[in-house]
Structures are given as structure tokens and as C-alpha cells.
Design an enzyme around this catalytic site. Structure first.
Site, PDB file in Angstrom:
ATOM      1  NE  ARG A  61      -2.633  -2.037   3.065  1.00  0.00           N
ATOM      2  CZ  ARG A  61      -2.649  -1.885   4.420  1.00  0.00           C
ATOM      3  NH1 ARG A  61      -3.212  -0.876   5.002  1.00  0.00           N
ATOM      4  NH2 ARG A  61      -2.215  -3.079   5.106  1.00  0.00           N
ATOM      5  CD  GLU A  98      -3.135  -3.286  14.360  1.00  0.00           C
ATOM      6  OE1 GLU A  98      -3.398  -2.682  13.422  1.00  0.00           O
ATOM      7  OE2 GLU A  98      -4.439  -3.165  15.325  1.00  0.00           O
TER       8      GLU A  98
HETATM    9  O1  LIG Z   1       2.883   0.003  11.936  1.00  0.00           O
HETATM   10  P1  LIG Z   1       2.699  -1.707  11.690  1.00  0.00           P
HETATM   11  O2  LIG Z   1       2.424  -2.335  12.848  1.00  0.00           O
HETATM   12  O3  LIG Z   1       4.254  -2.031  11.147  1.00  0.00           O
HETATM   13  O4  LIG Z   1       1.683  -1.598  10.357  1.00  0.00           O
HETATM   14  C1  LIG Z   1       1.800  -0.525   9.368  1.00  0.00           C
HETATM   15  C2  LIG Z   1       2.123  -1.464   8.146  1.00  0.00           C
HETATM   16  O5  LIG Z   1       1.058  -2.637   7.853  1.00  0.00           O
HETATM   17  C3  LIG Z   1       0.697  -2.291   6.523  1.00  0.00           C
HETATM   18  O6  LIG Z   1       1.371  -3.162   5.579  1.00  0.00           O
HETATM   19  P2  LIG Z   1       1.046  -4.677   5.365  1.00  0.00           P
HETATM   20  O7  LIG Z   1       2.260  -5.354   5.657  1.00  0.00           O
HETATM   21  O8  LIG Z   1      -0.418  -5.011   5.984  1.00  0.00           O
HETATM   22  O9  LIG Z   1       1.219  -4.995   3.591  1.00  0.00           O
HETATM   23  P3  LIG Z   1       0.399  -4.521   2.299  1.00  0.00           P
HETATM   24  O10 LIG Z   1       0.676  -3.040   2.331  1.00  0.00           O
HETATM   25  O11 LIG Z   1       0.792  -5.187   1.452  1.00  0.00           O
HETATM   26  O12 LIG Z   1      -1.038  -4.755   2.668  1.00  0.00           O
HETATM   27  C4  LIG Z   1       0.728  -0.727   6.221  1.00  0.00           C
HETATM   28  O13 LIG Z   1       0.475  -0.857   5.015  1.00  0.00           O
HETATM   29  C5  LIG Z   1       1.987  -0.610   6.725  1.00  0.00           C
HETATM   30  O14 LIG Z   1       3.060  -0.855   6.086  1.00  0.00           O
HETATM   31  N1  LIG Z   2      -5.431  -1.603  11.512  1.00  0.00           N
HETATM   32  C1  LIG Z   2      -4.605  -1.424  10.390  1.00  0.00           C
HETATM   33  N2  LIG Z   2      -5.333  -1.067   9.289  1.00  0.00           N
HETATM   34  C2  LIG Z   2      -4.783  -0.916   8.213  1.00  0.00           C
HETATM   35  N3  LIG Z   2      -3.347  -1.079   7.941  1.00  0.00           N
HETATM   36  C3  LIG Z   2      -2.728  -1.426   8.947  1.00  0.00           C
HETATM   37  N4  LIG Z   2      -1.480  -1.977   8.969  1.00  0.00           N
HETATM   38  C4  LIG Z   2      -1.247  -2.259  10.461  1.00  0.00           C
HETATM   39  N5  LIG Z   2      -2.268  -2.096  11.360  1.00  0.00           N
HETATM   40  C5  LIG Z   2      -3.456  -1.829  10.318  1.00  0.00           C
END
Ligand SMILES: O=P(O)(O)OC[C@H]1O[C@H](OP(=O)(O)OP(=O)(O)O)[C@H](O)[C@@H]1O
Ligand SMILES: Nc1ncnc2[nH]cnc12
Length: 173
Positions: A61, A98
């Protein structure tokens, strides 16, 4: 509340229990589907840290926001990808987020010596992803000037893990 904050908050959808029970997932797809809101967010992110050389986006994302922000800021775009996706020599870091854990990589030669680098992502939750990305970039010798996110989930205290970083969020919830 600013007009931009309201524009953002009105277009982020809460999805309960995704991807795991207990998680409230912040779904940015309604915002991305609105060209006025998407454009305003890209402009705002690109304007937070003037004069950066590179903007890093975190797969997946983060790419959606970081790539247009880099174009707008006249900075280079550098992808930080999940392990196994970058073709040339990489540095890697593992972390918890998370709702899971992951390993990310960046090309060893992605930055010039002394590059001033901004990290852009959609959500800051626990801060695990951002912290690992900062570590990766610093290991290349480049300078991290800040982290800019669309949304910070303050109750998860990610900001505390980035104590030495200039962290800016367009909205904090
Ligand atoms: O602060 P944190 O607890 O580390 O979470 C934040 C991260 O989680 C999500 O990515 P995700 O790994 O879900 O990947 P995506 O973008 O492929 O959905 C979001 O885009 C951040 O990069
Ligand atoms: N609650 C949340 N929603 C979307 N992206 C996330 N990445 C980590 N936690 C998330």
C-alpha cells in the site's frame, strides 16, 4: 479539524476483524477511488519534507502513495519490497507488525551517498514496519529525514518506536 483531515477521515473505512479477529482494518480504497481526495493526499505528502532526494515506499500500500508523491516532489522513488521480490543484491530486515511478521528488502545500491530520504506509507500502527525500514535505509549510508504517513493509529504507540525520527501524519486517530 482541517478540510484535508475531514476529506481523509470520510473516505477511510473500518473493517472489523480483518485480517485477524480483534483488528480494525483501515481500508483506504474509498479514498483512492476519489480523485480529488487522492490528489490532495499525494500533494500533502509530497509537500511535508521539501528537498528530499528519494522517497521510499513500502510494499504494497505504501507504493500507491509514495510513487506519485515522489513524482510530485521531483524526488526519486525507491521500493522497499517484501523478501524475494527485488532482483539485485539487497539488504534485509525482519519485523513484527500489528497482525503478523515479515521480512523486507531494499537494493543495496538504491541510494547515492548522502541521499536525504523520506519514507511514505499509508498506516502507522505498531511502527514495526517503519522502524525496520528506517534501519534498512540507514544501513545503506543514506540519511532518513522523516516518515510521512496518511494515518497514524495513536493507540498502538508506533510513534514511541520512532523516537529519533521526524514523524508526520496527515490524520491521527
Ligand atoms: O505499524 P505496523 O504495525 O508495522 O503496520 C503498518 C504496516 O502494515 C501495513 O502493511 P502490510 O504489511 O499489511 O502490507 P500491505 O501494504 O501489502 O497490505 C501498512 O501498509 C504498513 O506498512
Ligand atoms: N489496523 C490497520 N489497518 C490498516 N493497515 C494496517 N497496518 C497495520 N495495522 C493496520
Amino acid at each position: 479539524m482541517s478540510e484535508l483531515s475531514q476529506l481523509i477521515l470520510d473516505r477511510i473505512r473500518d473493517v472489523n476483524d480483518y485480517p485477524k479477529p480483534g483488528v480494525v482494518f483501515k481500508d483506504i480504497t474509498p479514498l483512492l477511488a476519489d480523485p480529488q481526495a487522492f490528489g490532495a493526499v499525494v500533494d500533502a505528502l509530497a509537500g511535508l519534507f521539501p528537498g528530499v532526494d528519494k522517497i521510499v515506499g513500502i510494499e504494497a500500500r505504501g507504493f500507491i502513495l509514495a510513487a506519485p508523491a515522489a513524482c510530485r516532489a521531483n524526488a526519486g522513488f525507491v521500493p522497499v519490497r517484501k523478501k524475494g521480490k527485488l532482483p539485485s543484491a539487497t539488504l534485509e530486515a525482519s519485523y513484527d507488525l500489528e497482525y503478523g511478521s515479515a521480512t523486507i528488502e531494499v537494493h543495496q545500491d538504491a541510494f547515492e551517498p548522502g541521499d536525504r530520504v523520506l519514507i511514505v506509507d499509508d498506516v502507522l500502527a505498531t511502527g514495526g514496519t517503519a522502524e525496520a525500514t528506517v534501519e534498512l535505509i540507514r544501513r545503506t549510508g543514506a540519511e532518513v529525514v522523516g516518515v510521512a504517513v496518511l494515518m497514524e493509529l495513536a493507540f498502538l504507540k508506533g510513534r514511541e518506536r520512532l523516537a529519533d525520527i521526524d514523524l508526520r501524519a496527515l490524520v491521527i486517530v
